[in-house]
Design an enzyme around this catalytic site. Structure first.
Site, PDB file in Angstrom:
ATOM      1  N   ASN A 140       4.746  -9.419  11.892  1.00  0.00           N
ATOM      2  CA  ASN A 140       3.291  -8.811  11.746  1.00  0.00           C
ATOM      3  C   ASN A 140       2.635  -9.722  10.435  1.00  0.00           C
ATOM      4  OD1 ASN A 140       3.768  -6.530  13.382  1.00  0.00           O
ATOM      5  ND2 ASN A 140       4.201  -5.447  11.824  1.00  0.00           N
ATOM      6  N   LYS A 163      -2.465   6.118  -4.569  1.00  0.00           N
ATOM      7  CA  LYS A 163      -3.719   6.902  -4.109  1.00  0.00           C
ATOM      8  C   LYS A 163      -3.433   8.289  -5.026  1.00  0.00           C
ATOM      9  CE  LYS A 163      -3.647   4.817   0.342  1.00  0.00           C
ATOM     10  NZ  LYS A 163      -2.172   4.819   0.634  1.00  0.00           N
ATOM     11  N   ARG A 195      10.032  -6.974  13.126  1.00  0.00           N
ATOM     12  CA  ARG A 195       8.689  -6.803  13.229  1.00  0.00           C
ATOM     13  C   ARG A 195       7.835  -7.215  11.679  1.00  0.00           C
ATOM     14  NH1 ARG A 195       9.283  -0.863  15.858  1.00  0.00           N
ATOM     15  NH2 ARG A 195       9.223  -1.654  17.989  1.00  0.00           N
ATOM     16  N   TYR A 245       3.331   9.671  -0.376  1.00  0.00           N
ATOM     17  CA  TYR A 245       4.421   9.083   0.248  1.00  0.00           C
ATOM     18  C   TYR A 245       5.826   9.360  -0.162  1.00  0.00           C
ATOM     19  CZ  TYR A 245       0.310   6.795   2.526  1.00  0.00           C
ATOM     20  OH  TYR A 245      -0.944   6.302   2.992  1.00  0.00           O
ATOM     21  N   HIS A 265      -7.317   9.593  -2.102  1.00  0.00           N
ATOM     22  CA  HIS A 265      -6.575   9.594  -0.968  1.00  0.00           C
ATOM     23  C   HIS A 265      -7.557  10.313   0.279  1.00  0.00           C
ATOM     24  CE1 HIS A 265      -2.185   9.368   0.874  1.00  0.00           C
ATOM     25  NE2 HIS A 265      -3.291   9.184   1.677  1.00  0.00           N
ATOM     26  N   LYS A 288       2.707  -1.043   8.528  1.00  0.00           N
ATOM     27  CA  LYS A 288       4.083  -0.598   8.373  1.00  0.00           C
ATOM     28  C   LYS A 288       5.090  -0.936   9.407  1.00  0.00           C
ATOM     29  CE  LYS A 288       7.503   2.655   8.864  1.00  0.00           C
ATOM     30  NZ  LYS A 288       8.092   3.192  10.177  1.00  0.00           N
ATOM     31  N   SER A 289       6.432  -1.421   8.921  1.00  0.00           N
ATOM     32  CA  SER A 289       7.316  -1.551   9.700  1.00  0.00           C
ATOM     33  C   SER A 289       8.604  -1.253   8.856  1.00  0.00           C
ATOM     34  CB  SER A 289       7.333  -2.649  10.384  1.00  0.00           C
ATOM     35  OG  SER A 289       8.760  -2.731  11.473  1.00  0.00           O
ATOM     36  N   ASP A 301       0.914  -1.278  -0.004  1.00  0.00           N
ATOM     37  CA  ASP A 301       0.067   0.003  -0.078  1.00  0.00           C
ATOM     38  C   ASP A 301       0.732   1.360   0.056  1.00  0.00           C
ATOM     39  OD1 ASP A 301      -3.038   1.086   0.457  1.00  0.00           O
ATOM     40  OD2 ASP A 301      -1.679   2.313   1.912  1.00  0.00           O
TER      41      ASP A 301
END
Ligand code: NDP
Length: 282
Positions: free
Chosen positions: A243, A76, A239, A51, A109, A233-234, A46
Site C-alpha cells: 500500500n 479525533k 500489504r 479506536y 469525529h 489500514k492493514s 491516523d
C-alpha cells in the site's frame, strides 16, 4: 522513487498524502503494526480516541527512533465529548495517552446533528482553542455534510483544514468533496478501499492486470491522482508495504474515469450516514 507527496492545508501546514490508518487494530497488535509502517516509510498515522489504541500509537512513534516532528499524527474527539468542557478533558486525555505535547491534526469525529441540540458549533470553537494554544497544530472535522460545513462557515472564524469522509470507488461523496475543494478544505478519504469490498470489481482488476499492480494499489493510486489524502489500514506486513508503493506508476485519465464511474451513490456507503449517526460509546 517512493517519496510521498504532501498536501498544503489552509492553515499553512502540510500533510503527507499517504498515511497509515489504525481503526480496528487491536491495541495488542498496534505497536507492531505502526512500527512496521514507520519502518516501511509511512510518516502519517491516523488514530482516534474511539479506536482505543492511542497509547500504542504513541509508544510506536516514540520507539521508532524518529523525531516526533517527522511523524504526522491525527486523533479525533470521541462522540461522548461534544460539550466544550468534555472536549477539553477528552483532548487532554488523548495527548496524555499518546504521550505527546501536541497532535498534528485533531478532528471532530462525527457531527452528531441529532444529539447535543445539534450543537457541533461550540465543539468546533473548542477545537479552535486547542489550535490557538498550539496543542493541535491543525484542526478539522470528519463526516461533516455540506450543511454542517456551511453552518461552521456562517458561525465560526476558522475553516476546517480537512474533512475526513467515507470515499472510495463505490461512494464518491462528490457533493461533500466538491464543497471542500471550493472552500479550501482538504478531503481525507476513509475506508479508501472500502475495507476490501472494491478489490474484486472487474473494472479494477482489469486495470490492475494491465499495469501489473494489485487492485489495492490501483485504487489507492486513483485517490492520490484525484488529490485525496488516504491512510489504508492493514495488519498484514506484505500489504502494509504494498500500500506504500504508489509513486512509481500512474493511471491514465481514462482509468481514473473508469473507476469513478463505479460510484453507487448512497447505496455504496459501507459506514453510517452522518446525518443519522448518533452512536455514543457507553
Ligand atoms: P480500508 O479501506 O483501509 O481497508 C482495510 C481492510 O482492507 C482490512 O481488512 C485489510 O486487511 C484490507 N487490506 C488492506 N490492504 C489490502 C491490500 N493491499 N489487499 C487486500 N486487502 C487489503 O478500511 P478502514 O476502514 O480501516 O479505513 C482506513 C482508515 O480510515 C482507518 O484505519 C481509519 O484511520 C480511517 N477511518 C475513519 C473513519 C471516520 O469516521 N473518520 C471511519 C473508518 C475509517 P488486513 O488488515 O487483514 O491486511
Amino acid at each position: 522513487m517512493n517519496a510521498v507527496p504532501t498536501i498544503d492545508l489552509n492553515d499553512g501546514r502540510t500533510i503527507p498524502q499517504l498515511g497509515f490508518g489504525v481503526f480496528q487494530i487491536d491495541p495488542a497488535e498496534t505497536v507492531e503494526a505502526v512500527s512496521r509502517a514507520l519502518d516501511v516509510g509511512y510518516r502519517h498515522i491516523d488514530t482516534a480516541e474511539m479506536y482505543g489504541n492511542e497509547k500504542e500509537v504513541g509508544e510506536a512513534v516514540r520507539g521508532s527512533g524518529l523525531d516526533r516532528s517527522e511523524v504526522f499524527v491525527t486523533s479525533k474527539l470521541n462522540n461522548g465529548f461534544h460539550r466544550p468542557d468534555d472536549a477539553r478533558r477528552a483532548f487532554d486525555r488523548s495527548l496524555s495517552d499518546l504521550g505527546f505535547d501536541y497532535v498534528d491534526l485533531f478532528l471532530i469525529h462525527w457531527p452528531l446533528p441529532t444529539l447535543y441540540d445539534g450543537d457541533y458549533v461550540s465543539t468546533w470553537k473548542t477545537l479552535e482553542e486547542f489550535q490557538r494554544d498550539g496543542r493541535a497544530r491543525s484542526i478539522g472535522v470528519s463526516n461533516f455534510q455540506v450543511d454542517h460545513l456551511r453552518r461552521l462557515a456562517a458561525e465560526t472564524d476558522v475553516v476546517p483544514a480537512v474533512n475526513q469522509i467515507e470515499l472510495h470507488p463505490y461512494l464518491l461523496n462528490e457533493e461533500v468533496r466538491a464543497y471542500g475543494e471550493a472552500h479550501g478544505i482538504a478531503t481525507q478519504a476513509w475506508s479508501p478501499i472500502a475495507q476490501g469490498e472494491v478489490l474484486d470489481d472487474p473494472a479494477i482488476t482489469a486495470i490492475a492486470d494491465r499495469l501489473d499492480r494489485s487492485p489495492a494499489q490501483v485504487v489507492l493510486r486513483w485517490h492520490i491522482q484525484r488529490g485525496s489524502i488516504v491512510f489504508p489500514k492493514s495488519t498484514t506486513p506484505a500489504r502494509i508495504k504494498e500500500n506504500f508503493e504508489l509513486f512509481d506508476f500512474r493511471l491514465e485519465p481514462d482509468d481514473v474515469e473508469t473507476i469513478a464511474a463505479l460510484d453507487r451513490g448512497e447505496a455504496g456507503r459501507t459506514g453510517p450516514n452522518p446525518d443519522a449517526f448518533a452512536y455514543v460509546p457507553a
